[in-house]
Scaffold this motif. Sequence first.
Motif, short mmCIF file in Angstrom:
data_model
loop_
_atom_site.label_atom_id
_atom_site.label_comp_id
_atom_site.label_asym_id
_atom_site.label_seq_id
_atom_site.Cartn_x
_atom_site.Cartn_y
_atom_site.Cartn_z
N VAL A 36 0.31 -50.03 -27.38
CA VAL A 36 -0.50 -50.46 -26.28
C VAL A 36 -0.70 -49.10 -25.37
O VAL A 36 -1.99 -48.96 -24.66
CB VAL A 36 0.22 -51.24 -25.42
CG1 VAL A 36 -0.48 -51.63 -24.16
CG2 VAL A 36 0.40 -52.56 -26.28
N ARG A 37 0.32 -48.25 -25.18
CA ARG A 37 0.13 -47.15 -24.44
C ARG A 37 -1.15 -46.16 -24.95
O ARG A 37 -1.77 -45.48 -24.21
CB ARG A 37 1.27 -46.38 -24.41
CG ARG A 37 2.48 -47.19 -23.41
CD ARG A 37 3.50 -46.28 -22.79
NE ARG A 37 4.59 -47.05 -22.47
CZ ARG A 37 4.55 -47.73 -21.19
NH1 ARG A 37 3.50 -47.45 -20.37
NH2 ARG A 37 5.53 -48.35 -20.79
N ALA A 38 -0.95 -45.93 -26.25
CA ALA A 38 -1.99 -45.08 -27.28
C ALA A 38 -3.47 -45.87 -26.85
O ALA A 38 -4.25 -44.92 -26.85
CB ALA A 38 -1.73 -45.16 -28.35
N LEU A 39 -3.51 -46.92 -26.82
CA LEU A 39 -4.90 -47.56 -26.46
C LEU A 39 -5.36 -47.64 -25.03
O LEU A 39 -6.37 -47.45 -24.70
CB LEU A 39 -4.73 -49.08 -26.89
CG LEU A 39 -4.88 -49.41 -28.51
CD1 LEU A 39 -4.34 -50.90 -28.53
CD2 LEU A 39 -6.41 -49.08 -28.88
N TYR A 40 -4.59 -48.02 -24.23
CA TYR A 40 -4.87 -48.15 -22.79
C TYR A 40 -4.33 -47.23 -21.69
O TYR A 40 -4.61 -47.32 -20.36
CB TYR A 40 -4.39 -49.43 -22.59
CG TYR A 40 -4.92 -50.40 -23.25
CD1 TYR A 40 -6.44 -50.73 -22.91
CD2 TYR A 40 -4.34 -51.17 -24.31
CE1 TYR A 40 -7.01 -51.84 -23.95
CE2 TYR A 40 -4.95 -52.06 -25.07
CZ TYR A 40 -6.53 -52.34 -24.70
OH TYR A 40 -7.08 -53.40 -25.69
N GLY A 41 -3.78 -45.96 -22.22
CA GLY A 41 -3.21 -44.96 -21.21
C GLY A 41 -2.67 -45.51 -19.78
O GLY A 41 -1.78 -46.22 -20.14
N VAL A 42 -3.18 -45.06 -18.75
CA VAL A 42 -2.68 -45.26 -17.61
C VAL A 42 -2.59 -46.69 -17.32
O VAL A 42 -2.02 -47.12 -16.15
CB VAL A 42 -3.24 -44.44 -16.35
CG1 VAL A 42 -3.29 -43.32 -16.67
CG2 VAL A 42 -4.82 -44.83 -16.47
N ARG A 43 -3.42 -47.64 -17.82
CA ARG A 43 -3.32 -48.90 -17.64
C ARG A 43 -2.29 -49.80 -18.35
O ARG A 43 -2.31 -50.82 -18.35
CB ARG A 43 -4.79 -49.51 -18.02
CG ARG A 43 -5.80 -48.88 -17.12
CD ARG A 43 -7.14 -49.72 -17.36
NE ARG A 43 -7.06 -51.14 -16.89
CZ ARG A 43 -7.24 -51.97 -17.61
NH1 ARG A 43 -7.52 -51.81 -19.06
NH2 ARG A 43 -7.15 -53.17 -17.58
N ALA A 44 -1.69 -49.02 -19.34
CA ALA A 44 -0.82 -49.67 -20.44
C ALA A 44 0.44 -50.55 -19.64
O ALA A 44 0.47 -51.54 -20.12
CB ALA A 44 -0.13 -48.75 -21.30
N ASP A 45 0.96 -50.04 -18.51
CA ASP A 45 1.94 -50.75 -17.94
C ASP A 45 1.26 -52.10 -17.22
O ASP A 45 2.00 -53.26 -17.60
CB ASP A 45 2.35 -50.22 -16.63
CG ASP A 45 3.28 -48.82 -17.11
OD1 ASP A 45 3.92 -48.95 -18.03
OD2 ASP A 45 3.73 -48.09 -16.29
N ALA A 46 0.26 -52.26 -16.76
CA ALA A 46 -0.36 -53.33 -16.31
C ALA A 46 -0.76 -54.45 -17.58
O ALA A 46 -0.58 -55.79 -17.39
CB ALA A 46 -1.67 -53.15 -15.53
N VAL A 47 -1.04 -53.69 -18.56
CA VAL A 47 -1.33 -54.51 -19.94
C VAL A 47 -0.14 -55.20 -20.50
O VAL A 47 -0.15 -56.57 -20.57
CB VAL A 47 -2.25 -53.85 -20.73
CG1 VAL A 47 -2.36 -54.67 -22.21
CG2 VAL A 47 -3.42 -53.32 -20.36
N LEU A 48 0.88 -54.51 -20.40
CA LEU A 48 2.33 -54.86 -21.00
C LEU A 48 2.84 -56.02 -20.33
O LEU A 48 3.67 -56.81 -20.64
CB LEU A 48 3.21 -53.74 -21.31
CG LEU A 48 2.75 -52.79 -22.33
CD1 LEU A 48 3.67 -51.58 -22.27
CD2 LEU A 48 3.17 -53.31 -23.83
#
Length: 537
Positions: free
Chosen positions: A378-390
């Motif tokens: 998820v972090r590789a895909l969404y970078g700085v937005r990963a925490d919100a996505v997770l």
Amino acid sequence: MSGPFSRRKARIPYRSSWFWTRRLRGVLAGALLLAAAGVGAVPAAAADEPDSPTVTTRYGQVRGEAGESAYSYLGIPYAAPPVGDLRWKPPAPPARWTGARDATTPGNPCMQANSSTPWGDLAGPGTPSEDCLYLNVHAPAERSPRARPVMVWIHGGGFTIGSGTFYDGSELAARGDVIVVTLNYRLGAFGYLAHPGLAEESPEGVSGNYGLLDQQAALRWVRQNIAAFGGDPGEVTVFGESAGGGSVCQHLVSPRARGLFHRAIAQSGCGFPLPTQQSQQHTGTSWADTLGCADVACLRAKPASALLTAAQNPGARWVPNVDGRVLPLQIPEALEKGRFHRVPVLQGTTADEGRLTVATTYDLAGRPLTAAGYPVAVRALYGVRADAVLARYPLAEYGTPAEALGAILTDSQFACLQSRTARLMASHTRSYQYEFADRHAMDYLNLPVSFPLGAPHGSEIRYVFGGVSGTPAQNALAARMLGYWTAFAHTGVPYAADAPRWSQYPQVQVLAPEVITASTSFPEDHKCDLWNQAAGS
């Protein structure tokens, strides 16, 4: 073999690629690319030889073959071969021929890399070639007192693989009382190279989008010739899946497609953002440099095989571009401004679009996704937005990490984009949305994966084309879906006998074997607030 795929070789129901596979390739390494009236007409049903039905088109006669319930005419040229000086040029009309052309053998698929998979070769029969602008017509054998509606299928494959012949439209034609047309169009670098040198050749200063122009040329051929096959050129539905669905929506906003179709069906592919002409020309120039070419003459002198090899460069993105002419605007912007062809539109997605990509990236590559690997992906895909996505997709709410990642890909890349386009269209025309939700649609493949595939990308195709042989409930769903799709082609309203009423957007028709229901919570179910915020809508 009956069903949507070539009678000459058994095929699987999933054969097109979702649009973003190339974008994800660097992150999810190993992801699989699946993804006017006629003249001198002799209607197929009135042919002198039932076993060799002959039709006269504007360019010459074609002799097809008679099946159990439909006539098929394969490999009909709708444009001149785009070779030599015609490489990277808009399609030109085909040459006329004398005598009756054999239309029992498919034309070559367009140039593409080997797409062999456990399910077959996605190119279909024939040898990939630049000489590939052919289409196929399937017409019911039963006589009709009136001209039939026409359904023109645009195949998927990420704009880089696939063919029209891979889909057999005979059963759809016979059961739906329609004429079905499938077609090839230029792919990859051959179909979508944008380059300043090509723009200089163009009277309008544009380049790229040759594959889209091929599709429009095929639609013009249909308008000019389909009456000879018993079709109504004033009742044309264009439909497609994945890259084909994206193409449908691109034609909706393309001024050059005006009058070429009267209804549209976009399956799993509407609203994807496209590069600008400028950025795509920059990419094209860099790609030409890798071939040692500073001009178009050098590129045209290269053999097709060398271009195909070079086109596999992971940095290249072979997709349509917003050039201001063929595609004046991004799809959502054009829809929001009402700058599109006001025809009825039916569109939708599958419930688990992203799961097959996850399966091919992880399980089928011998490395199932783990709980530890989930946030990494998820972090590789969404970078700085990963925490919100997770935070919105906590692992505890899903059966496996693969299902969690599949839900993210489904919602972010398909469900919410298509929900947005359905909403924007609803302000101007009849807009219908669906979600295909047979959670066992691909169980029959028995793929060695550690999680349920559910209803992944492409799994609805065989239900539409009449290729399902499953449980009684699945067979009933397939019959209803074929009915919905063909009724829409006949009337612009997806009505099917013995099937629930289908209301316009914002209701979403959920197509499941157990029961077909109408949902009003689709955006909430797919967390579209999160993804719309990211898209600025």
